[in-house]
Design a protein around this motif. Structure first.
Motif, PDB file in Angstrom:
ATOM      1  N   ALA A 141      35.868 -14.509  65.004  1.00 34.44           N
ATOM      2  CA  ALA A 141      35.499 -13.559  63.971  1.00 34.44           C
ATOM      3  C   ALA A 141      36.454 -12.365  64.094  1.00 34.44           C
ATOM      4  O   ALA A 141      36.480 -11.677  65.107  1.00 34.44           O
ATOM      5  CB  ALA A 141      34.049 -13.117  64.151  1.00 34.44           C
ATOM      6  N   GLY A 142      37.288 -12.191  63.100  1.00 34.67           N
ATOM      7  CA  GLY A 142      38.251 -11.092  63.091  1.00 34.67           C
ATOM      8  C   GLY A 142      39.505 -11.324  63.911  1.00 34.67           C
ATOM      9  O   GLY A 142      40.362 -10.443  63.996  1.00 34.67           O
ATOM     10  N   GLY A 143      39.637 -12.472  64.545  1.00 32.39           N
ATOM     11  CA  GLY A 143      40.809 -12.696  65.401  1.00 32.39           C
ATOM     12  C   GLY A 143      41.087 -14.169  65.602  1.00 32.39           C
ATOM     13  O   GLY A 143      40.601 -15.031  64.869  1.00 32.39           O
ATOM     14  N   CYS A 144      41.876 -14.465  66.640  1.00 29.21           N
ATOM     15  CA  CYS A 144      42.134 -15.865  66.999  1.00 29.21           C
ATOM     16  C   CYS A 144      42.387 -15.943  68.497  1.00 29.21           C
ATOM     17  O   CYS A 144      42.562 -14.923  69.168  1.00 29.21           O
ATOM     18  CB  CYS A 144      43.325 -16.434  66.223  1.00 29.21           C
ATOM     19  SG  CYS A 144      44.937 -15.919  66.829  1.00 29.21           S
ATOM     20  N   GLU A 176      31.952 -13.446  71.649  1.00 28.23           N
ATOM     21  CA  GLU A 176      31.616 -12.210  70.945  1.00 28.23           C
ATOM     22  C   GLU A 176      32.759 -11.208  71.166  1.00 28.23           C
ATOM     23  O   GLU A 176      32.693 -10.352  72.057  1.00 28.23           O
ATOM     24  CB  GLU A 176      30.288 -11.642  71.480  1.00 28.23           C
ATOM     25  CG  GLU A 176      29.815 -10.354  70.811  1.00 28.23           C
ATOM     26  CD  GLU A 176      29.566 -10.486  69.317  1.00 28.23           C
ATOM     27  OE1 GLU A 176      28.693 -11.264  68.919  1.00 28.23           O
ATOM     28  OE2 GLU A 176      30.277  -9.808  68.534  1.00 28.23           O
ATOM     29  N   TYR A 177      33.825 -11.391  70.406  1.00 27.90           N
ATOM     30  CA  TYR A 177      34.999 -10.515  70.510  1.00 27.90           C
ATOM     31  C   TYR A 177      35.207  -9.689  69.240  1.00 27.90           C
ATOM     32  O   TYR A 177      36.226  -9.016  69.090  1.00 27.90           O
ATOM     33  CB  TYR A 177      36.272 -11.372  70.684  1.00 27.90           C
ATOM     34  CG  TYR A 177      36.462 -12.086  71.995  1.00 27.90           C
ATOM     35  CD1 TYR A 177      35.810 -11.683  73.161  1.00 27.90           C
ATOM     36  CD2 TYR A 177      37.346 -13.159  72.078  1.00 27.90           C
ATOM     37  CE1 TYR A 177      36.025 -12.359  74.355  1.00 27.90           C
ATOM     38  CE2 TYR A 177      37.558 -13.839  73.275  1.00 27.90           C
ATOM     39  CZ  TYR A 177      36.900 -13.434  74.411  1.00 27.90           C
ATOM     40  OH  TYR A 177      37.118 -14.095  75.593  1.00 27.90           O
ATOM     41  N   THR A 178      34.251  -9.758  68.321  1.00 24.96           N
ATOM     42  CA  THR A 178      34.520  -9.316  66.950  1.00 24.96           C
ATOM     43  C   THR A 178      34.909  -7.849  66.835  1.00 24.96           C
ATOM     44  O   THR A 178      35.869  -7.509  66.128  1.00 24.96           O
ATOM     45  CB  THR A 178      33.276  -9.597  66.068  1.00 24.96           C
ATOM     46  OG1 THR A 178      32.782 -10.905  66.384  1.00 24.96           O
ATOM     47  CG2 THR A 178      33.621  -9.510  64.608  1.00 24.96           C
ATOM     48  N   LEU A 179      34.179  -6.962  67.525  1.00 27.96           N
ATOM     49  CA  LEU A 179      34.448  -5.531  67.351  1.00 27.96           C
ATOM     50  C   LEU A 179      35.875  -5.193  67.784  1.00 27.96           C
ATOM     51  O   LEU A 179      36.616  -4.515  67.066  1.00 27.96           O
ATOM     52  CB  LEU A 179      33.419  -4.699  68.140  1.00 27.96           C
ATOM     53  CG  LEU A 179      33.535  -3.188  67.951  1.00 27.96           C
ATOM     54  CD1 LEU A 179      33.366  -2.796  66.485  1.00 27.96           C
ATOM     55  CD2 LEU A 179      32.520  -2.443  68.815  1.00 27.96           C
ATOM     56  N   ASN A 180      36.277  -5.666  68.947  1.00 28.14           N
ATOM     57  CA  ASN A 180      37.636  -5.405  69.415  1.00 28.14           C
ATOM     58  C   ASN A 180      38.677  -6.039  68.488  1.00 28.14           C
ATOM     59  O   ASN A 180      39.723  -5.434  68.196  1.00 28.14           O
ATOM     60  CB  ASN A 180      37.793  -5.894  70.849  1.00 28.14           C
ATOM     61  CG  ASN A 180      39.084  -5.387  71.462  1.00 28.14           C
ATOM     62  OD1 ASN A 180      40.059  -6.124  71.570  1.00 28.14           O
ATOM     63  ND2 ASN A 180      39.121  -4.110  71.812  1.00 28.14           N
ATOM     64  N   ALA A 211      24.294  -9.989  67.530  1.00 29.41           N
ATOM     65  CA  ALA A 211      25.448 -10.898  67.524  1.00 29.41           C
ATOM     66  C   ALA A 211      26.162 -10.825  66.172  1.00 29.41           C
ATOM     67  O   ALA A 211      25.535 -10.611  65.139  1.00 29.41           O
ATOM     68  CB  ALA A 211      24.987 -12.326  67.789  1.00 29.41           C
ATOM     69  N   THR A 212      27.472 -11.013  66.196  1.00 26.20           N
ATOM     70  CA  THR A 212      28.255 -11.015  64.948  1.00 26.20           C
ATOM     71  C   THR A 212      28.756 -12.420  64.614  1.00 26.20           C
ATOM     72  O   THR A 212      29.587 -12.602  63.726  1.00 26.20           O
ATOM     73  CB  THR A 212      29.464 -10.079  65.070  1.00 26.20           C
ATOM     74  OG1 THR A 212      30.326 -10.585  66.102  1.00 26.20           O
ATOM     75  CG2 THR A 212      29.019  -8.671  65.413  1.00 26.20           C
ATOM     76  N   VAL A 213      28.291 -13.404  65.365  1.00 24.65           N
ATOM     77  CA  VAL A 213      28.615 -14.816  65.147  1.00 24.65           C
ATOM     78  C   VAL A 213      27.327 -15.524  64.731  1.00 24.65           C
ATOM     79  O   VAL A 213      26.290 -15.307  65.383  1.00 24.65           O
ATOM     80  CB  VAL A 213      29.179 -15.434  66.446  1.00 24.65           C
ATOM     81  CG1 VAL A 213      29.386 -16.940  66.288  1.00 24.65           C
ATOM     82  CG2 VAL A 213      30.483 -14.742  66.846  1.00 24.65           C
ATOM     83  N   PRO A 214      27.308 -16.340  63.665  1.00 25.53           N
ATOM     84  CA  PRO A 214      28.469 -16.778  62.894  1.00 25.53           C
ATOM     85  C   PRO A 214      28.928 -15.740  61.869  1.00 25.53           C
ATOM     86  O   PRO A 214      28.155 -14.885  61.452  1.00 25.53           O
ATOM     87  CB  PRO A 214      27.931 -18.008  62.149  1.00 25.53           C
ATOM     88  CG  PRO A 214      26.488 -17.680  61.907  1.00 25.53           C
ATOM     89  CD  PRO A 214      26.058 -16.938  63.146  1.00 25.53           C
TER      90      PRO A 214
END
Ligand code: ZN
Ligand code: FE
Length: 257
Positions: A141-144, A176-180, A211-214
């Motif tokens: 989410a937001g990255g790879c 859960e890496y979304t914020l960064n 959580a921001t996933v999914p």
């Protein structure tokens, strides 16, 4: 097929697929066995399959112990991961299919993070339900994922396959890496208003421990810089209009972020 999200280790997610009719379950990337066993115990469900996306310890760490509890379960993983996934029984390749709870999962070969990485995509059953994508450490989410065993060209090819799936696809990524990720995204794509509002939503969610996933693939297409190598503003910021070069420069910057 119901999808349950289980937290593990410091920031991993394990996904438990449940078939309520037969009361059987499958898990995607069990980092650990204990939280899965606990969850299965609450459901009183039997575990019949492990779907691994790649061989890293934070994705296969629970395989052995789960196999001891459920000796007849089947472990699936990528063909190129042969010998690296504990208990692997089925060697999957692009175009192969897996089945669970009356749903068919299509296998995509998505090397880049590792040389053997695969993703599982369960198309929607009806027009008003979402498809489900289990993509491990390929798309976040937001990255790879970082490129440990692959090249930028391979990763662009892999992410292109994912980007071609419908917007209304739920992206079940493994961390859960979304914020960064979105902090980095804003640093290279600051004028993107979709990204700005997503960042604020994610920041608020994380403040209360949600959580921001999914995430939804449609949102990723608009806000995730690692799917946006052909966006003019990002091409300008990276000083190239070659997709692989844009991607490689973004990944290089993110590695140092
Ligand atoms: Zn990994
Ligand atoms: Fe991982």
């Amino acid at each position: 097929m119901q999808v349950h999200r289980i937290s593990a280790l410091s920031d991993n997610y394990i996904f438990l697929l449940h078939d309520p009719e037969k009361n059987i379950a499958a898990v995607v990337d069990p980092a650990q066995a204990e939280p899965v066993l606990h969850y299965l115990n609450n459901l009183k469900a039997e575990l019949v399959a492990i779907f691994n996306t790649h061989h890293h310890a934070d994705h296969v760490g629970g395989n052995q112990q789960l196999m001891q509890h459920f000796p007849s379960l089947c472990v699936y993983g990528g063909a190129e991961d042969q010998g690296r996934i504990p208990g692997q029984k089925v060697l999957l390749q692009e175009g192969d299919q897996v089945e669970f709870a009356g749903r068919v999962g299509q296998v995509y070969f998505v090397p880049g993070h590792t040389r053997a990485h695969i993703a599982y995509y369960f198309p929607p059953l009806t027009n008003d339900t979402p498809g489900e994508l289990f993509c491990g450490d390929t798309l976040f989410a937001g990255g790879c994922g970082r490129l440990f065993e692959g090249t930028p060209a391979q990763m662009v090819n892999s992410l292109s396959k994912i980007r071609a799936l419908p917007d209304h696809t739920r992206v079940w990524c493994a961390h859960e890496y979304t914020l960064n990720n979105l902090k980095f995204a804003l640093s290279v794509d600051y004028d993107n208003s979709d990204l700005q509002s997503r960042y604020h939503q994610v920041e608020a969610a994380r403040q209360i421990g949600k959580a921001t996933v999914p995430s939804l693939l449609g949102s990723e297409k608009h806000t995730n810089p690692f799917l946006r190598w052909d966006t003019p503003s990002l091409q300008l910021a990276m000083g190239s209009n070659d997709p692989v070069t844009v991607f490689a420069r973004l990944r290089g910057k993110k590695d140092l972020f």
